[in-house]
Design a protein around this motif. Structure first.
Motif, PDB file in Angstrom:
ATOM      1  N   SER A 176       0.822  -1.211   0.000  1.00 30.83           N
ATOM      2  CA  SER A 176       0.000   0.000   0.000  1.00 30.83           C
ATOM      3  C   SER A 176       0.856   1.261   0.000  1.00 30.83           C
ATOM      4  N   MET A 177       2.158   1.123   0.309  1.00 25.91           N
ATOM      5  CA  MET A 177       3.071   2.271   0.248  1.00 25.91           C
ATOM      6  C   MET A 177       3.123   2.847  -1.160  1.00 25.91           C
ATOM      7  N   SER A 178       3.080   1.954  -2.149  1.00 25.27           N
ATOM      8  CA  SER A 178       3.188   2.393  -3.544  1.00 25.27           C
ATOM      9  C   SER A 178       1.852   2.354  -4.270  1.00 25.27           C
ATOM     10  N   GLY A 179       0.791   2.038  -3.532  1.00 23.06           N
ATOM     11  CA  GLY A 179      -0.535   1.978  -4.142  1.00 23.06           C
ATOM     12  C   GLY A 179      -0.746   0.768  -5.021  1.00 23.06           C
ATOM     13  N   LYS A 180       0.085  -0.269  -4.849  1.00 24.08           N
ATOM     14  CA  LYS A 180       0.006  -1.444  -5.723  1.00 24.08           C
ATOM     15  C   LYS A 180      -0.763  -2.611  -5.113  1.00 24.08           C
ATOM     16  N   GLN A 181      -1.197  -2.479  -3.870  1.00 24.30           N
ATOM     17  CA  GLN A 181      -1.866  -3.615  -3.237  1.00 24.30           C
ATOM     18  C   GLN A 181      -3.197  -3.898  -3.928  1.00 24.30           C
ATOM     19  N   ALA A 182      -3.491  -5.211  -4.076  1.00 26.34           N
ATOM     20  CA  ALA A 182      -4.635  -5.634  -4.885  1.00 26.34           C
ATOM     21  C   ALA A 182      -5.722  -6.311  -4.064  1.00 26.34           C
ATOM     22  N   GLY A 183      -5.787  -6.037  -2.772  1.00 23.15           N
ATOM     23  CA  GLY A 183      -6.792  -6.677  -1.946  1.00 23.15           C
ATOM     24  C   GLY A 183      -6.359  -8.064  -1.510  1.00 23.15           C
ATOM     25  N   PHE A 184      -7.162  -8.671  -0.650  1.00 24.90           N
ATOM     26  CA  PHE A 184      -6.774  -9.946  -0.045  1.00 24.90           C
ATOM     27  C   PHE A 184      -6.659 -11.062  -1.081  1.00 24.90           C
ATOM     28  N   ILE A 185      -7.702 -11.257  -1.878  1.00 24.29           N
ATOM     29  CA  ILE A 185      -7.709 -12.352  -2.846  1.00 24.29           C
ATOM     30  C   ILE A 185      -6.627 -12.146  -3.902  1.00 24.29           C
ATOM     31  N   GLY A 186      -6.517 -10.911  -4.401  1.00 19.17           N
ATOM     32  CA  GLY A 186      -5.513 -10.623  -5.419  1.00 19.17           C
ATOM     33  C   GLY A 186      -4.099 -10.845  -4.911  1.00 19.17           C
ATOM     34  N   THR A 187      -3.844 -10.430  -3.671  1.00 25.84           N
ATOM     35  CA  THR A 187      -2.515 -10.625  -3.083  1.00 25.84           C
ATOM     36  C   THR A 187      -2.229 -12.099  -2.858  1.00 25.84           C
ATOM     37  N   PHE A 188      -3.235 -12.833  -2.409  1.00 29.69           N
ATOM     38  CA  PHE A 188      -3.082 -14.277  -2.205  1.00 29.69           C
ATOM     39  C   PHE A 188      -2.724 -14.978  -3.517  1.00 29.69           C
ATOM     40  N   ILE A 189      -3.459 -14.663  -4.572  1.00 29.26           N
ATOM     41  CA  ILE A 189      -3.203 -15.287  -5.879  1.00 29.26           C
ATOM     42  C   ILE A 189      -1.810 -14.927  -6.382  1.00 29.26           C
ATOM     43  N   SER A 190      -1.421 -13.663  -6.188  1.00 25.44           N
ATOM     44  CA  SER A 190      -0.109 -13.210  -6.647  1.00 25.44           C
ATOM     45  C   SER A 190       1.021 -13.955  -5.941  1.00 25.44           C
ATOM     46  N   ILE A 191       0.898 -14.134  -4.628  1.00 23.89           N
ATOM     47  CA  ILE A 191       1.940 -14.831  -3.861  1.00 23.89           C
ATOM     48  C   ILE A 191       2.048 -16.284  -4.306  1.00 23.89           C
ATOM     49  N   VAL A 192       0.910 -16.959  -4.405  1.00 25.05           N
ATOM     50  CA  VAL A 192       0.913 -18.378  -4.781  1.00 25.05           C
ATOM     51  C   VAL A 192       1.444 -18.560  -6.205  1.00 25.05           C
ATOM     52  N   LYS A 193       1.047 -17.669  -7.102  1.00 25.06           N
ATOM     53  CA  LYS A 193       1.450 -17.780  -8.507  1.00 25.06           C
ATOM     54  C   LYS A 193       2.935 -17.504  -8.695  1.00 25.06           C
ATOM     55  N   ASN A 194       3.444 -16.475  -8.024  1.00 22.94           N
ATOM     56  CA  ASN A 194       4.822 -16.042  -8.254  1.00 22.94           C
ATOM     57  C   ASN A 194       5.841 -16.675  -7.315  1.00 22.94           C
ATOM     58  N   GLU A 195       5.402 -17.059  -6.117  1.00 22.51           N
ATOM     59  CA  GLU A 195       6.355 -17.545  -5.122  1.00 22.51           C
ATOM     60  C   GLU A 195       6.053 -18.947  -4.607  1.00 22.51           C
ATOM     61  N   GLY A 196       4.860 -19.441  -4.905  1.00 26.61           N
ATOM     62  CA  GLY A 196       4.486 -20.770  -4.435  1.00 26.61           C
ATOM     63  C   GLY A 196       3.762 -20.726  -3.099  1.00 26.61           C
ATOM     64  N   VAL A 197       3.081 -21.818  -2.789  1.00 25.28           N
ATOM     65  CA  VAL A 197       2.282 -21.891  -1.560  1.00 25.28           C
ATOM     66  C   VAL A 197       3.155 -21.763  -0.318  1.00 25.28           C
ATOM     67  N   LEU A 198       4.365 -22.312  -0.365  1.00 28.91           N
ATOM     68  CA  LEU A 198       5.228 -22.300   0.816  1.00 28.91           C
ATOM     69  C   LEU A 198       5.621 -20.885   1.236  1.00 28.91           C
ATOM     70  N   ALA A 199       5.517 -19.929   0.314  1.00 29.20           N
ATOM     71  CA  ALA A 199       5.839 -18.541   0.664  1.00 29.20           C
ATOM     72  C   ALA A 199       4.883 -18.004   1.725  1.00 29.20           C
ATOM     73  N   LEU A 200       3.686 -18.569   1.777  1.00 32.14           N
ATOM     74  CA  LEU A 200       2.708 -18.147   2.780  1.00 32.14           C
ATOM     75  C   LEU A 200       3.120 -18.575   4.186  1.00 32.14           C
ATOM     76  N   TYR A 201       4.062 -19.512   4.266  1.00 35.35           N
ATOM     77  CA  TYR A 201       4.512 -20.024   5.561  1.00 35.35           C
ATOM     78  C   TYR A 201       5.951 -19.630   5.867  1.00 35.35           C
ATOM     79  N   SER A 202       6.471 -18.681   5.107  1.00 32.80           N
ATOM     80  CA  SER A 202       7.836 -18.226   5.338  1.00 32.80           C
ATOM     81  C   SER A 202       7.947 -17.566   6.711  1.00 32.80           C
ATOM     82  N   GLY A 203       8.849 -18.076   7.539  1.00 33.19           N
ATOM     83  CA  GLY A 203       9.031 -17.528   8.881  1.00 33.19           C
ATOM     84  C   GLY A 203       8.160 -18.167   9.942  1.00 33.19           C
ATOM     85  N   LEU A 204       7.442 -19.239   9.581  1.00 32.26           N
ATOM     86  CA  LEU A 204       6.541 -19.873  10.551  1.00 32.26           C
ATOM     87  C   LEU A 204       7.304 -20.493  11.719  1.00 32.26           C
TER      88      LEU A 204
END
Length: 206
Positions: free
Chosen positions: A146-174
């Protein structure tokens, strides 16, 4: 006159009460976590040389958000904060109460000693983060983008992370989060229970 006898709430009721209360906590947490996430991102970008070093403080971030987006700017990521807090604290208090019931084994939970209380608190913390860590990851990403105005909402951000970084990126630092959560929440509930008992004893003395 007879005294009103109230039954203690069930484990499910305690979990639901904690979940309900967390919705109000989210209104306070969202702005503070937005500022924290932005400060951390700025520091990392300065360290890596992506941006020039500057005097980034809490107050400077607050002024920037307010000037650029107004008061509502502090609530970027509110929906994802609610998605984290409401179910998360259901599991948090639910896990704690279920663990206390297990250790009590039919006795009063108030009779539990410090070790079962700390283990129960730690278990509650583990339940919280296992349930909501991916949501927390998405929330932090939304607040940073949101600093750069690029955030795409919850669903859009979720899809972007999974598509570009994989599901495991959601658990980075767990793993470090769980390692921290167990002793931190164990100490939290131990202090809570003993301070509650102390205050109740003083109240009954009067």
């Amino acid at each position: 006159t007879g005294r009103l006898c109230l039954h203690p709430p069930s484990d499910l009721q305690n979990a639901a009460a904690g979940s309900f209360a967390s919705a109000f906590a989210a209104l306070v947490l969202c702005p503070t976590e937005l500022v924290k996430c932005r400060l951390q991102t700025m520091y990392e970008m300065e360290t890596s040389g992506k941006i020039a070093k500057s005097q980034n403080t809490v107050w400077s971030v607050v002024k920037t958000v307010f000037r650029k987006d107004g008061p509502l700017g502090f609530y970027h990521g509110l929906s994802s904060t609610l998605l984290r807090e409401v179910p998360g604290y259901f599991f948090f208090f639910g896990g704690y109460e279920l663990s206390r019931s297990f250790f009590a084994s039919g006795r009063s939970k108030d009779e539990l000693g410090p070790v079962p209380l700390m283990l129960s608190g730690g278990f509650g913390g583990i339940c919280l983060w296992l349930a909501v860590y991916p949501v927390d990851c998405i929330k932090s990403r939304i607040q940073v983008l949101s600093m750069s105005g690029k955030q795409a909402g919850f669903i859009g951000t979720f899809i972007s992370i999974v598509k570009n970084e994989g599901v495991l990126a959601l658990y980075s630092g767990l793993k470090p989060t769980l390692i921290r959560a167990f002793p931190a929440n164990g100490a939290l509930f131990l202090a809570y229970e003993y301070s509650r008992k102390l205050m109740m004893n003083q109240f009954e003395a009067y």
